[in-house]
Design a protein around this motif. Structure first.
Motif, PDB file in Angstrom:
ATOM      1  N   LYS A 177      -6.153   6.478  -4.810  1.00 36.01           N
ATOM      2  CA  LYS A 177      -6.524   5.107  -5.106  1.00 36.01           C
ATOM      3  C   LYS A 177      -5.394   4.411  -5.874  1.00 36.01           C
ATOM      4  O   LYS A 177      -4.811   4.984  -6.784  1.00 36.01           O
ATOM      5  N   GLY A 178      -5.089   3.186  -5.481  1.00 35.62           N
ATOM      6  CA  GLY A 178      -4.023   2.442  -6.137  1.00 35.62           C
ATOM      7  C   GLY A 178      -2.662   2.623  -5.506  1.00 35.62           C
ATOM      8  O   GLY A 178      -1.667   2.072  -5.984  1.00 35.62           O
ATOM      9  N   LYS A 180      -1.355   1.537  -2.577  1.00 36.11           N
ATOM     10  CA  LYS A 180      -0.739   0.329  -2.004  1.00 36.11           C
ATOM     11  C   LYS A 180      -0.199  -0.588  -3.090  1.00 36.11           C
ATOM     12  O   LYS A 180       0.917  -1.111  -2.984  1.00 36.11           O
ATOM     13  N   GLN A 181      -0.992  -0.777  -4.147  1.00 34.90           N
ATOM     14  CA  GLN A 181      -0.549  -1.646  -5.238  1.00 34.90           C
ATOM     15  C   GLN A 181       0.708  -1.098  -5.910  1.00 34.90           C
ATOM     16  O   GLN A 181       1.627  -1.851  -6.255  1.00 34.90           O
ATOM     17  N   LEU A 182       0.749   0.224  -6.093  1.00 38.76           N
ATOM     18  CA  LEU A 182       1.922   0.847  -6.705  1.00 38.76           C
ATOM     19  C   LEU A 182       3.152   0.664  -5.829  1.00 38.76           C
ATOM     20  O   LEU A 182       4.237   0.342  -6.332  1.00 38.76           O
ATOM     21  N   GLU A 184       3.792  -1.668  -3.640  1.00 39.69           N
ATOM     22  CA  GLU A 184       4.221  -3.075  -3.648  1.00 39.69           C
ATOM     23  C   GLU A 184       4.917  -3.431  -4.962  1.00 39.69           C
ATOM     24  O   GLU A 184       5.960  -4.102  -4.978  1.00 39.69           O
ATOM     25  N   LYS A 185       4.367  -2.985  -6.064  1.00 39.99           N
ATOM     26  CA  LYS A 185       4.897  -3.313  -7.388  1.00 39.99           C
ATOM     27  C   LYS A 185       6.250  -2.659  -7.644  1.00 39.99           C
ATOM     28  O   LYS A 185       7.131  -3.244  -8.291  1.00 39.99           O
ATOM     29  N   GLU A 265      -8.735   0.533  -0.694  1.00 41.01           N
ATOM     30  CA  GLU A 265      -8.370   1.176  -1.962  1.00 41.01           C
ATOM     31  C   GLU A 265      -9.023   0.438  -3.118  1.00 41.01           C
ATOM     32  O   GLU A 265      -9.250  -0.726  -3.053  1.00 41.01           O
TER      33      GLU A 265
END
Length: 265
Positions: A177-178, A180-182, A184-185, A265
């Motif tokens: 979980k998380g 995709k955000q990681l 991108e960031k 996610e």
């Protein structure tokens, strides 16, 4: 077709700790009977008896000045003993583990893994993964069923410093979980577009490897067919790392283009 009669006779000649010690000592250089007698704390008569057996079986030959050396046949036999040693040493481990979908050509080289240590425990395995990432300068190659988020962060840091990264992941991978955000960031997708990161996908990862130019780790599957993260073989031995590298290259060549996971996610 295997000639079992001849093959069993060779096993009989190798069924001696003293003879095995003599063979592997002679790999280094020719030696005399008296020298090996003192080295292994065995009587000269016992050494002579074993020398006679190995000479008659074609494993060693007597040279000038009473020196003995390995024959070509003897040298070749010694290269195969590592496989038996590795399997024997880890017999208990392989009661609960399998070789998965490894091609036979890699199983025939299983002795290359003999100079390694078994890392036991999930936390210790993950720490060893991190060590491989942290010490990579030239490259990080891996085949994984899942990638923890902290490893992704480590990988991106190394890539930004110039380390090449190639990754093979299973189509049915466990995605944290998380993720995709990681990605991108952290700037992952910019690195991906610049070809500093390459990734591919394979139908099912059963055997996992993770390596750099110094170290390598290898995880076999448990009896369910999934890589067992509770233990890992780890080494900086050249033969071990080359085995892992060759297996990675094999999987890279048969893998498909990466397709992004369509998961919420």
């Amino acid at each position: 077709m295997i000639n079992f009669e001849d093959t069993s006779a060779e096993f009989l000649e190798l069924a001696s700790e003293v003879r095995l010690k003599i063979l592997f000592d002679l790999i280094q250089k020719p030696s005399r009977l008296t020298t090996l007698s003192k080295k292994f704390n065995v009587t000269p008569q016992e050494i002579h008896r074993n020398f006679e057996r190995m000479s008659n079986s074609g494993l060693i030959i007597k040279q000038v000045n009473n020196y003995y050396a390995l024959t070509t046949f003897g040298k070749a036999i010694c290269t195969q003993i590592h496989s038996f040693s590795y399997l024997s040493q880890h017999k208990k481990y392989f009661k609960s583990h399998d070789f998965g979908n490894i091609p036979p050509k890699f199983l025939r080289r299983i002795g290359d893994l003999s100079n390694s240590e078994e890392i036991i425990g999930v936390s210790k395995v993950l720490e060893t993964w991190k060590k491989i990432y942290q010490t990579a300068d030239d490259h990080i190659f891996n085949i994984l069923y899942e990638t923890p988020l902290d490893l992704i962060e480590l990988m991106i840091k190394r890539v930004k410093r110039g380390t090449k990264y190639r990754h093979i992941i299973s189509e049915d991978a466990s995605i944290p979980k998380g993720r995709k955000q990681l990605l991108e960031k952290s700037g992952f997708y910019n690195l991906l577009e610049s070809d500093k990161i390459e990734r591919r996908m394979i139908k099912s990862v059963q055997v996992s490897v993770i390596l750099n130019e110094k170290y390598a780790g290898l995880m076999f599957p448990d009896l369910t067919g999934k890589p067992d993260l509770r233990s890992m073989f780890f080494s900086q031995d050249d033969a071990f790392r080359e085995w892992c590298l060759d297996y990675f290259k094999h999987c890279w060549n048969i893998s498909d283009s990466f397709k992004e996971f369509k998961l919420k996610e």
